[in-house]
Write an enzyme that holds these catalytic residues in place. Structure first.
Site, mmCIF file in Angstrom:
data_model
loop_
_atom_site.group_PDB
_atom_site.id
_atom_site.type_symbol
_atom_site.label_atom_id
_atom_site.label_comp_id
_atom_site.label_asym_id
_atom_site.label_seq_id
_atom_site.Cartn_x
_atom_site.Cartn_y
_atom_site.Cartn_z
ATOM 1 N N GLU A 115 -16.578 -13.146 -41.374
ATOM 2 C CA GLU A 115 -15.932 -13.514 -40.108
ATOM 3 C C GLU A 115 -16.037 -12.389 -39.082
ATOM 4 O OE1 GLU A 115 -11.974 -14.879 -41.317
ATOM 5 O OE2 GLU A 115 -12.807 -16.909 -41.501
ATOM 6 N N ASP A 126 -10.854 -22.057 -48.342
ATOM 7 C CA ASP A 126 -9.896 -21.182 -47.666
ATOM 8 C C ASP A 126 -8.461 -21.697 -47.742
ATOM 9 O OD1 ASP A 126 -8.968 -19.080 -46.204
ATOM 10 O OD2 ASP A 126 -9.547 -19.871 -44.261
ATOM 11 N N GLU A 149 -0.656 -21.137 -43.830
ATOM 12 C CA GLU A 149 -1.573 -21.346 -42.707
ATOM 13 C C GLU A 149 -2.009 -22.806 -42.600
ATOM 14 O OE1 GLU A 149 -5.034 -18.869 -43.081
ATOM 15 O OE2 GLU A 149 -6.125 -19.897 -41.483
HETATM 16 C C1 GCV Z 1 -7.402 -12.553 -42.054
HETATM 17 C C2 GCV Z 1 -9.040 -17.468 -42.861
HETATM 18 C C3 GCV Z 1 -7.959 -17.237 -41.852
HETATM 19 C C4 GCV Z 1 -8.123 -15.897 -41.166
HETATM 20 C C5 GCV Z 1 -8.169 -14.817 -42.238
HETATM 21 C C6 GCV Z 1 -9.325 -15.116 -43.182
HETATM 22 C C7 GCV Z 1 -9.416 -14.120 -44.316
HETATM 23 O O1 GCV Z 1 -10.260 -17.663 -42.233
HETATM 24 O O2 GCV Z 1 -7.951 -18.284 -40.928
HETATM 25 O O3 GCV Z 1 -7.058 -15.702 -40.291
HETATM 26 O O4 GCV Z 1 -8.323 -13.539 -41.663
HETATM 27 O O5 GCV Z 1 -9.119 -16.391 -43.742
HETATM 28 O O6 GCV Z 1 -8.913 -14.431 -45.370
HETATM 29 O O7 GCV Z 1 -9.982 -13.063 -44.132
#
Ligand code: GCV
Length: 720
Positions: A313, A387, A415
């Site tokens: 990411e 995720d 989340e």
């Molecule tokens: C901390 C998902 C979440 C992100 C998070 C990522 C991760 O994509 O939406 O906010 O980032 O996981 O676990 O690194």
């Protein structure tokens, strides 16, 4: 006139009744005390406790950790009995005796089999000591004593018979960590409980009392480490000023057996201007990290280590220099090794230059590196391959890297499960994952729990749901997820229901009329969320960015795997992601026995059906219904279960304090509304694809699809 008197009399009577009922309700609670409430006992319960806690006995000068154990017992007993017990060094009838072989050498001769308890285990035993009838809390170390003290309190709170205790317990996993996704400006990525608990600005000079209460709560459930900052880490975290702040937190947490760890940004030396690159094979880079580790250990001698999100990411990592994950992790591991620290290297990776199924990418990158990681590296793998969805099959990496330590990461914060508004008990999710059979070992049964426990460095990490909210987690019921995480990290074979029972008894009341319905609510809650959000293996259909609410129609985001349409693949003919040989072949990443099971929709568990298969809307389900009808009915069932939770809670009104009752009731009202929204919007959208009629008796969504699509939430919380 007579009628008026009668009316007045009836009104007065009703008012008196209401007043009596109100008086009968417990005093308001704001949730700050979590499951460590220690409210006054009366009658037989008080007498029973008094008989088994007449005094606290400990010999010698207690360490800060032993002192914390004694202080907790004193505080609890003072709360429950109205007065603190006497403290001394000599056993007396009814005493609680805390002892390690160091504080009471006689223990070693008592055949208590302390060796089997290791460094953190404890035993609780009703026995005779020096001719007195006592309860012994024994351990090899002071942290074991602290865990034992909390276990004794848990037994008492849950109504266990204190006269006949014989419990022994040791953690199955070494690292039982919280991961805070907390930023230095106090925002929290995916946090729904207010600002970060860490007041970075005021640290190190000002150390909130809340830090100690945080440590107490964590120690009470066996958590022994915390990663203070977000995995999307800022380079400043490793500046001298922030090391001093972390050291202040470490000092507050240390007596409770909680080590501090830091998330580090792979390019930190480059970004702080200390090196010209972040290439892990550049000697200057490695030297910088070694010096940094030395500096950290001077400030925090028991520092735990680093957590790293690299090449994921948009985060920097070794692949930026054409190096491997192992190259990156091992360079950091070499810096920490002389001090005994570990590197937790995350396997949550996916990249936009990879056209393959996102669910496959972690395995594709990490499996070939099995055996390449240094001995103080542990690869941290999310519970599922996408995720933290309401439901995922387990990650195919569990059991697939026998020459590498693997630990599991789960989310405690919600989340994707309704933030802090919806009740969704994650104990059920964790239990489902931990009990899943990976079929990767020589035994028929290699559950994830067994795989984790068998690692050289074993552990679990839970993405924290803790913030500065007075009730810590943003909602009272979300405290249960923190609690369940800790208890399962200690004992991954434990039962989610038994844990829910413990939590409800301690947090609300052991009275079966209260704890029973609360346990029922908890146990139905996660399945309800799955059904109204993502039934039958659907996944990642949430709103863009914030992940709040339904958005299965989104198709215009830059990266394919950011779009819900990528995951559900619904069209006029059918729905679901083909991960079999004719599709992405992600199924081939699982052990042969599982791969065989998942390859055929008939043998794939229904809960994962659309995760692994793209099927026609008319596919016949085991129920005899078509897939389309089944899907619609699942959405309805999710809403119905949510209403059932609401009804259970309403019935509890007279038995719960008004403050907590009202807060939970308000959240449940929103949850019912949002469950309906999820159901309506999802059915409206999928019907636009299937073009099929709703099953008989099913209500059509009240609004046209465009009305659901038009909703937008620019200020939804949690984006950090
Ligand atoms: C901390 C998902 C979440 C992100 C998070 C990522 C991760 O994509 O939406 O906010 O980032 O996981 O676990 O690194």
């Amino acid at each position: 006139m007579k009628a008026m008197y009668r009316w007045l009399w009836a009104a007065l009577l009703a008012m008196a009744l209401v007043a009596t009922q109100a008086n009968a309700r417990a005093a308001d609670e704001d949730g700050y005390d979590l499951w460590l409430r220690y409210r006054p006992l009366t009658g037989a319960a008080q007498a029973a406790l008094r008989a088994h806690a007449s005094a606290l006995v400990y010999s010698g000068q207690p360490s800060p950790t032993a002192a914390a154990a004694l202080a907790e017992l004193r505080r609890a007993l003072a709360g429950m009995l109205g007065q603190a017990p006497a403290t001394g060094a000599v056993a007396q009838d009814g005493a609680l005796v805390l002892a390690t072989p160091a504080s009471m050498p006689a223990l070693s001769g008592m055949d208590l089999k302390l060796d089997a308890l290791g460094a953190e285990g404890y035993l609780l035993r009703s026995m005779r000591l020096q001719g007195r009838r006592v309860t012994l809390i024994a351990a090899n170390t002071d942290i074991g004593l602290l865990y034992g003290a909390f276990a004794w309190l848990r037994a008492q709170d849950s109504g266990a018979p204190l006269a006949n205790l014989d419990q022994r317990s040791a953690p199955a996993l070494q690292l039982r960590l919280l991961n805070h996704w907390d930023n230095l400006d106090r925002s929290v990525e995916r946090g729904y409980a207010g600002q970060s608990i860490w007041n970075w600005w005021e640290l190190p000079g000002i150390r909130a009392r809340r830090y100690t209460d945080y440590a107490r709560a964590n120690a009470s459930i066996g958590i022994n480490g915390t990663v203070l900052n977000n995995v999307n880490a800022a380079p400043e975290m490793l500046s001298p000023a922030y090391i001093a702040k972390s050291a202040a937190l470490a000092a507050a947490l240390r007596p409770y057996g909680i080590k501090v760890y830091l998330s580090v940004r792979f390019s930190t030396p480059l970004e702080l201007g200390a090196t010209k690159s972040a290439d892990p094979l550049d000697p200057a880079v490695a030297a910088w990290w070694r010096a940094k580790a030395d500096e950290i250990y001077r400030a925090i001698p028991d520092f735990g280590g680093f957590l790293v999100k690299a090449n994921s990411e948009g985060q920097p990592g070794p692949q930026d220099y054409h190096r491997s994950h192992a190259d990156g992790a091992n360079m950091l591991a070499a810096a920490l090794a002389p001090h005994g620290g570990v590197v937790m290297w995350r396997a949550f990776v996916y990249a936009d230059d990879k056209p393959t199924d996102r669910a496959k990418q972690a395995y594709d990158q990490f499996k070939p590196e099995d055996g390449h990681f240094a001995s103080n590296v542990v690869v941290q793998v999310k519970n599922g391959p996408i995720d933290f969805q309401p439901r995922e099959p387990v990650h195919p990496l569990f059991g697939a890297m026998p020459r590498t330590s693997l630990m599991m990461e789960v989310q405690i914060t919600k989340e994707y499960l309704g933030f802090a508004t919806h009740i969704a008990y994650l104990g059920s999710l964790y239990e489902e994952v931990l009990r899943s059979d990976t079929h990767t070992g020589p035994n028929a049964n290699d559950s994830v729990a067994q795989v984790l426990a068998g690692q050289r460095i074993s552990g679990m990490a839970g993405v924290s749901n803790i913030g500065s909210a007075r009730n810590w987690s943003g909602s009272h019921f979300d405290q249960a997820n923190w609690y369940a995480y800790g208890r399962l990290a200690w004992d991954p074979q434990a039962s989610a229901r038994a844990i829910a029972q413990e939590w409800a008894a301690q947090t609300f009341s052991p009275d079966a009329r209260v704890a029973g319905p609360i346990v029922d609510m908890l146990m139905m809650s996660r399945e309800a969320v799955v059904d109204y959000m993502t039934p039958l293996g659907l996944h990642h259909l949430m709103g863009t960015g914030h992940h709040y609410g339904p958005a299965p129609w989104v198709a215009d985001l830059k990266r394919p795997e950011w779009n819900p349409v990528y995951y559900h693949r619904a069209d006029h003919d059918g729905i679901g992601f083909d991960r079999g040989a004719s599709g992405s072949d992600a199924i081939a990443q699982y052990a042969p026995e599982l791969a065989r099971q998942y390859a055929d929709p008939r043998t794939t568990p229904e809960k994962y059906l659309l995760w692994f298969h793209h099927l026609p809307w008319t596919y016949r389900m085991p129920s005899g219904r078509t897939l389309w009808d089944e899907l619609v009915l699942r959405y309805d069932s999710g809403v119905a279960q949510t209403r059932a939770m609401q009804a259970r809670w309403s019935a509890l009104k007279p038995l719960i304090d008004a403050e907590r009752y009202d807060d939970v009731a308000a959240r449940l009202a929103v949850q019912v509304e949002e469950a309906q929204w999820w159901r309506d919007a999802s059915i409206a959208y999928f019907q636009s694809k299937s073009q099929l009629p709703l099953p008989p008796g099913v209500k059509p969504p009240p609004l046209p699809l465009d009305a659901y699509k038009a909703r937008s939430f620019p200020f939804a919380p949690g984006r950090g």
